[in-house]
Write an enzyme that holds these catalytic residues in place. Sequence first.
Site, PDB file in Angstrom:
ATOM      1  CB  CYS A 254      -0.874   0.003   1.246  1.00 54.47           C
ATOM      2  SG  CYS A 254      -2.040  -1.339   1.310  1.00 54.47           S
ATOM      3  CB  CYS A 255       3.548   1.947  -2.323  1.00 53.59           C
ATOM      4  SG  CYS A 255       2.844   2.400  -3.912  1.00 53.59           S
ATOM      5  CB  ALA A 256      -0.058   5.928  -2.976  1.00 55.10           C
ATOM      6  N   PRO A 257       1.466   7.787  -0.683  1.00 57.31           N
ATOM      7  CG  PRO A 257       1.902   9.900   0.232  1.00 57.31           C
ATOM      8  CD  PRO A 257       1.210   8.601   0.520  1.00 57.31           C
ATOM      9  N   GLY A 258       4.161   7.170  -1.115  1.00 56.37           N
ATOM     10  CA  GLY A 258       5.511   6.688  -1.408  1.00 56.37           C
ATOM     11  C   GLY A 258       6.575   7.016  -0.384  1.00 56.37           C
ATOM     12  N   GLY A 259       6.189   7.533   0.767  1.00 58.03           N
ATOM     13  CA  GLY A 259       7.185   7.884   1.785  1.00 58.03           C
ATOM     14  C   GLY A 259       8.041   6.682   2.166  1.00 58.03           C
ATOM     15  CE  LYS A 260       5.052   3.978   6.846  1.00 62.78           C
ATOM     16  NZ  LYS A 260       4.033   4.948   6.377  1.00 62.78           N
ATOM     17  CG  ASP A 322       1.907   2.223   5.768  1.00 65.01           C
ATOM     18  OD1 ASP A 322       1.379   2.168   6.890  1.00 65.01           O
ATOM     19  OD2 ASP A 322       2.304   3.289   5.254  1.00 65.01           O
ATOM     20  CB  CYS A 375      -0.797   6.188  10.734  1.00 67.94           C
ATOM     21  SG  CYS A 375      -2.031   6.436   9.468  1.00 67.94           S
TER      22      CYS A 375
HETATM   23  C1  SAM Z   1      -1.535   4.484   4.868  1.00 64.32           C
HETATM   24  S1  SAM Z   1      -1.621   4.789   3.171  1.00 64.32           S
HETATM   25  C2  SAM Z   1      -0.023   4.283   2.672  1.00 64.32           C
HETATM   26  C3  SAM Z   1       1.083   5.288   2.947  1.00 64.32           C
HETATM   27  C4  SAM Z   1       2.391   4.914   2.273  1.00 64.32           C
HETATM   28  N1  SAM Z   1       2.838   3.585   2.636  1.00 64.32           N
HETATM   29  C5  SAM Z   1       3.495   5.902   2.577  1.00 64.32           C
HETATM   30  O1  SAM Z   1       4.329   5.657   3.445  1.00 64.32           O
HETATM   31  O2  SAM Z   1       3.533   6.953   1.920  1.00 64.32           O
HETATM   32  C6  SAM Z   1      -2.611   3.467   2.632  1.00 64.32           C
HETATM   33  C7  SAM Z   1      -2.700   3.271   1.128  1.00 64.32           C
HETATM   34  O3  SAM Z   1      -3.421   2.059   0.888  1.00 64.32           O
HETATM   35  C8  SAM Z   1      -4.048   2.168  -0.370  1.00 64.32           C
HETATM   36  N2  SAM Z   1      -5.055   1.096  -0.458  1.00 64.32           N
HETATM   37  C9  SAM Z   1      -6.295   1.065   0.101  1.00 64.32           C
HETATM   38  N3  SAM Z   1      -6.895  -0.097  -0.193  1.00 64.32           N
HETATM   39  C10 SAM Z   1      -6.033  -0.819  -0.924  1.00 64.32           C
HETATM   40  C11 SAM Z   1      -6.080  -2.105  -1.528  1.00 64.32           C
HETATM   41  N4  SAM Z   1      -7.161  -2.877  -1.422  1.00 64.32           N
HETATM   42  N5  SAM Z   1      -5.003  -2.531  -2.236  1.00 64.32           N
HETATM   43  C12 SAM Z   1      -3.900  -1.745  -2.362  1.00 64.32           C
HETATM   44  N6  SAM Z   1      -3.808  -0.508  -1.825  1.00 64.32           N
HETATM   45  C13 SAM Z   1      -4.854  -0.063  -1.105  1.00 64.32           C
HETATM   46  C14 SAM Z   1      -4.583   3.594  -0.355  1.00 64.32           C
HETATM   47  O4  SAM Z   1      -4.812   4.043  -1.685  1.00 64.32           O
HETATM   48  C15 SAM Z   1      -3.448   4.345   0.352  1.00 64.32           C
HETATM   49  O5  SAM Z   1      -2.587   4.935  -0.588  1.00 64.32           O
END
Ligand code: SAM
Length: 434
Positions: A254-260, A322, A375
């Site tokens: 669950c990478c967006a916006p990509g910090g990790k 994440d 979080c």
């Molecule tokens: C907590 S944020 C991730 C923050 C990210 N890891 C960072 O450090 O920038 C959770 C992410 O999960 C994504 N998400 C939600 N449901 C999902 C799914 N079923 N499969 C993949 N990604 C999903 C969302 O779009 C969101 O970008």
Amino acid sequence: MAKQSSVRLAAAKVVSRVVAGESLSQVLPEYQEGLRQKDQPLLAELSYGTLRYYFRLDRWLSTLMDKPLKAKEQTLHSLILVGLYQLFYTRIPAHAAIGETVQVTRTMGKAWGRGLVNGVLRSAQRQEEMLNALSESDDICLTAHPQWLIGKIRQAWPDHWQAIARANNQSPPMTLRVNEQHIKRDRYLKKLLDDCIQASSSLVSPQGITLTRALPVAQLPGFSDGVVSVQDESAQLSGNLLPVKEGDRILDACCAPGGKTCQLLEMFPGIKLDALDIDEKRLARVQENLDRIGLKARLITGDGTQPELWWDGQHYDHILLDAPCSATGVIRRHPDIKLLRKPEDIDTLAELQGTMLNTLWSLLKPGGTLLYATCSIMPAENSKQIAAFLEQRENAELQALPGEWGLDTGFGRQVLPGSGDGFFYSLLKKVKNL
Ligand SMILES: C[S@@+](CC[C@H](N)C(=O)[O-])C[C@H]1O[C@@H](n2cnc3c(N)ncnc32)[C@H](O)[C@@H]1O
């Protein structure tokens, strides 16, 4: 005068749209664009601040008015809250706060509300003691949180709930992650101090630096070349917890916006990283971050619960999950969460997290590790989630986490909101031959 009033009107509109269900990060930029650059920080301050104290200000307002405003007067209602916020939580002189706020009624075409707004704000000024006593009288007013949320926080953290509520109402520090491929943290810190930017090293993240005052990123030395990124210190723990080796194949699920994602690539340049997210627009932000820093990952738009639609069949050495969560650990950065989140969301999210955890587990190599992160500060999304998983999975083993941070829940460690954001981490190993 007119310009300053338009900032108050914009703040009232932002608050009203959040009350109606939109997110602050989406709405605020729309109104920022319509203002002069020098007025934009005031709009942010009034919008964030009013939402931060919304539940207290709203309680005050219902005491200050004999009868509530009609539902169709939501913007006027929000405007008065913006006025109360200025009076009690900013250094704006009271005469300016009241004068500018009252002036907005005219801009709004609601000159009839002039006396009302003026009367309520002046009465609040006179009755400060009564309002303060009201703030002590119940948990909603005391903590400026909705009842259901403060109830859940209190139940989960009986010794910490008041401190958590206080931390949730602070404005958060700006924290940087130094890309040590470019420069060591201590040297960057010295560079900042040489540029008269006050900052200190994070005690939690080895790559972290906390600024004494927030700055536009363009003023940070090397930002556009990827020397530093903005990331909370608790979020920076993730890269420091996975036992990664050169050449490992990793899924950031669950990478967006990509910090990790970016932190992993900065710390371990030799890895092969698949960065997955369900949201294509948010993935574009991951690409922007990778481009700024000069990193490469394979970006995949896909659903973590349906790997059959995107997975190439090669197992991963490590998975970072994440997970999407209630974000109850980052309320100080997103005060609109207090208005937007609903009690039933916690169970819905916990179910999705459980499905993702179970589904992605089968993509992990025997001997591999999965780092589960949220979080959130809700046990249902964190320790209870991991406890249930370990109960079902014989081939999953809880691993000790390195470092001295957070509270041990028995199923992972929880950082409560404080110097850093609230975060939960649990490291699971897939044991071989089972
Ligand atoms: C907590 S944020 C991730 C923050 C990210 N890891 C960072 O450090 O920038 C959770 C992410 O999960 C994504 N998400 C939600 N449901 C999902 C799914 N079923 N499969 C993949 N990604 C999903 C969302 O779009 C969101 O970008």
